[in-house]
Design an enzyme around this catalytic site. Structure first.
Site, PDB file in Angstrom:
ATOM      1  N   ARG A  38       0.569  -0.638  -0.198  1.00 50.38           N
ATOM      2  CA  ARG A  38      -0.165  -0.109  -0.028  1.00 50.38           C
ATOM      3  C   ARG A  38       1.305   1.323   0.004  1.00 50.38           C
ATOM      4  NH1 ARG A  38      -4.883  -2.218   3.902  1.00 50.38           N
ATOM      5  NH2 ARG A  38      -5.641  -2.683   1.897  1.00 50.38           N
ATOM      6  N   LYS A 199     -17.859 -16.665   2.820  1.00 54.04           N
ATOM      7  CA  LYS A 199     -18.853 -16.303   3.182  1.00 54.04           C
ATOM      8  C   LYS A 199     -19.779 -16.130   1.942  1.00 54.04           C
ATOM      9  CE  LYS A 199     -18.818 -14.807   7.570  1.00 54.04           C
ATOM     10  NZ  LYS A 199     -19.102 -12.910   8.349  1.00 54.04           N
ATOM     11  N   GLY A 352      -8.196  -9.060  -0.108  1.00 53.86           N
ATOM     12  CA  GLY A 352      -6.980  -9.749   0.861  1.00 53.86           C
ATOM     13  C   GLY A 352      -6.321 -10.835   1.121  1.00 53.86           C
ATOM     14  N   GLY A 375     -12.857  -3.837   0.701  1.00 53.19           N
ATOM     15  CA  GLY A 375     -14.199  -3.887   0.774  1.00 53.19           C
ATOM     16  C   GLY A 375     -14.248  -2.967  -0.401  1.00 53.19           C
TER      17      GLY A 375
HETATM   18  P1  AMP Z   1     -13.472 -14.195   3.427  1.00 53.06           P
HETATM   19  O1  AMP Z   1     -13.556 -13.424   4.394  1.00 53.06           O
HETATM   20  O2  AMP Z   1     -15.147 -14.189   2.885  1.00 53.06           O
HETATM   21  O3  AMP Z   1     -13.124 -13.080   1.694  1.00 53.06           O
HETATM   22  O4  AMP Z   1     -13.659 -15.448   3.238  1.00 53.06           O
HETATM   23  C1  AMP Z   1     -12.199 -16.229   3.879  1.00 53.06           C
HETATM   24  C2  AMP Z   1     -11.789 -16.869   4.522  1.00 53.06           C
HETATM   25  O5  AMP Z   1     -12.480 -18.094   4.144  1.00 53.06           O
HETATM   26  C3  AMP Z   1     -10.440 -17.718   4.530  1.00 53.06           C
HETATM   27  O6  AMP Z   1     -10.074 -17.606   6.241  1.00 53.06           O
HETATM   28  C4  AMP Z   1     -10.457 -18.532   4.089  1.00 53.06           C
HETATM   29  O7  AMP Z   1      -9.267 -19.630   5.268  1.00 53.06           O
HETATM   30  C5  AMP Z   1     -11.790 -19.059   4.296  1.00 53.06           C
HETATM   31  N1  AMP Z   1     -11.774 -20.536   3.945  1.00 53.06           N
HETATM   32  C6  AMP Z   1     -12.387 -20.702   2.419  1.00 53.06           C
HETATM   33  N2  AMP Z   1     -12.674 -21.513   2.555  1.00 53.06           N
HETATM   34  C7  AMP Z   1     -13.256 -22.093   3.342  1.00 53.06           C
HETATM   35  C8  AMP Z   1     -13.248 -23.761   3.429  1.00 53.06           C
HETATM   36  N3  AMP Z   1     -13.672 -24.697   2.561  1.00 53.06           N
HETATM   37  N4  AMP Z   1     -13.622 -23.711   4.625  1.00 53.06           N
HETATM   38  C9  AMP Z   1     -13.521 -23.018   5.637  1.00 53.06           C
HETATM   39  N5  AMP Z   1     -12.475 -22.035   5.902  1.00 53.06           N
HETATM   40  C10 AMP Z   1     -12.722 -21.770   4.336  1.00 53.06           C
END
Ligand code: AMP
Length: 396
Positions: A38, A199, A352, A375
């Protein structure tokens, strides 16, 4: 109408308040900066100002001090790193408003750089307090916004300040806006989006907006399991957002109507626990055993996704395709990072974790645009207007 940008401004002899995004990751133990992407990304804007005889007054937040002075969130380390990168003295002040700051700023010469203290040490920053914004604005003749990572926040230093002095986008902000504008409004087809992460709930708006723009959406990460369960497929102990099954079904229906392909993994790497030592195996999408959880996309999925990516002219990627912080569940994410880098498509990566993945895969420089804002990029992809961009002065 277009917004004013740095190239339109005459900065010679002017104090230019630049909102940068120096919210860099710090090592929890040593307090050292662990990634200075950054800071590097802001250099063209800062250099332009000083090379043209302007006086750069930089302001940023760092971490979440919640309106109080937090010693290990001071900007001192950032000032040192910036000075090392730009090779010009950077004077770091101990506050961002007040008489001492005014005195220092008024004494600046052309071509000098001051870095103000963490703006979130004042609670008025996040409250977008107009008096606080005015106090910041009073330090300068011009305002330049280059903090893409915070333009989705209506804070005093990102939005409020623009009410008081001419406000332009810096080069980084302009570049970010241009890439996302291209992605959303004039992308070459086929346009393939890859979405991952934990999510579905964070990405609903993005998926809905992208359905109007792209041809294929590849889904990985834990998010995929909410879609699988919505289709009636057993997912064992994989992470699922039970309250989003209906939403996921709605998205799948709509995609069918719009003839947008939503592709979820064909196979998964599953394990009993989320550790490097845990027993793991590769299973077909319909064969996740009870008690096991999907933690990465499997080899067939990697191959399938690679083929689709190879035919794309535009690729957008946000979110890891597995639990990529834990080896070997990072494999899918790293392989896909490499595959994206190998295509001739226009490639945009945001968020990130995906940015960390392209760095880890050693392909950062092969991506057309690596966004500095997670974001903010998601909100742009949702089709929202961002307050820190709307606030900029219209070009005459
Ligand atoms: P997000 O903040 O929604 O972009 O999610 C990122 C997080 O999702 C990271 O910490 C990943 O480790 C987690 N993640 C990705 N795939 C999986 C999975 N199959 N099971 C659990 N966590 C996951």
């Amino acid at each position: 109408m277009a917004k004013l940008s740095l190239g339109d401004l005459e900065v010679k002899g002017k104090r230019v308040l630049v909102r940068v995004d120096f919210n860099v990751p710090l090592d929890k133990e040593t307090g050292e900066i662990t990634n200075d992407m950054r800071i590097k990304a802001s250099l063209p804007t800062i250099k332009h100002i000083i090379d043209h005889g302007g006086r750069a007054v930089l302001v940023s937040h760092l971490g979440r001090p919640k309106g109080e002075v937090v010693e290990n969130l001071r900007m001192n380390k950032v000032a040192e790193r910036l000075e090392a990168l730009i090779k010009i003295k950077v004077k770091k002040l101990d506050d961002c408003i007040g008489p001492d700051v005014e005195k220092e700023v008024l004494a600046m010469q052309d071509g000098e750089i001051i870095l103000l203290e963490n703006v979130r040490f004042h609670k008025e920053e996040e409250e977008n307090n107009p008096d606080f914004a005015k106090a910041l604005a009073s330090l300068a003749d011009l305002y330049v916004s280059d903090a893409f990572g915070t333009v989705h926040r209506a804070h005093a230093s990102t939005q409020g300040v623009a009410q008081f002095i001419p406000a332009a986008s810096g080069f980084l902000l302009k570049k970010e806006i241009n890439f996302f504008d291209k992605i959303l409004h004039s992308s070459e087809r086929p346009f393939v989006a890859i979405l991952g992460g934990a999510k579905v709930s964070d990405k609903i708006g993005v998926i809905e907006n992208l359905m109007e723009k792209c041809d294929t959406i590849l889904i990985g990460g834990a998010m995929a399991f909410t879609f699988e369960k919505a289709r009636g497929i057993e997912v064992g102990s994989s992470l699922v957002e039970e309250d989003k099954l209906e939403v996921a079904r709605g998205i799948l229906e709509k995609a069918k109507e719009k003839k947008v392909k939503i592709i979820t993994p064909l196979d998964h790497v599953v394990a009993t626990e989320c550790t490097s030592e845990a027993e793991r195996k590769i299973v077909d999408r319909r064969e996740i055993p009870p008690g096991w959880k999907g933690l990465d996309i499997g080899p067939q999925t990697i191959d399938g996704f690679k083929k689709i990516l190879a035919g794309a002219k535009t690729i957008l990627w946000n979110g890891p395709l597995g639990m990529f912080e834990v080896e070997p569940f990072n494999r899918g994410t790293v392989e896909i990072a490499k595959a994206i880098a190998e295509t001739n498509a226009m490639t945009v990566v945001g968020g990130g974790d995906s940015v960390a993945a392209v760095t880890k895969a050693g392909v950062f420089d092969k991506i057309s645009h690596v966004s500095t804002g997670g974001g903010a990029s998601l909100e742009l992809l949702e089709g929202k207007e961002l307050p820190g961009i709307s606030a900029l002065t219209e070009k005459e």
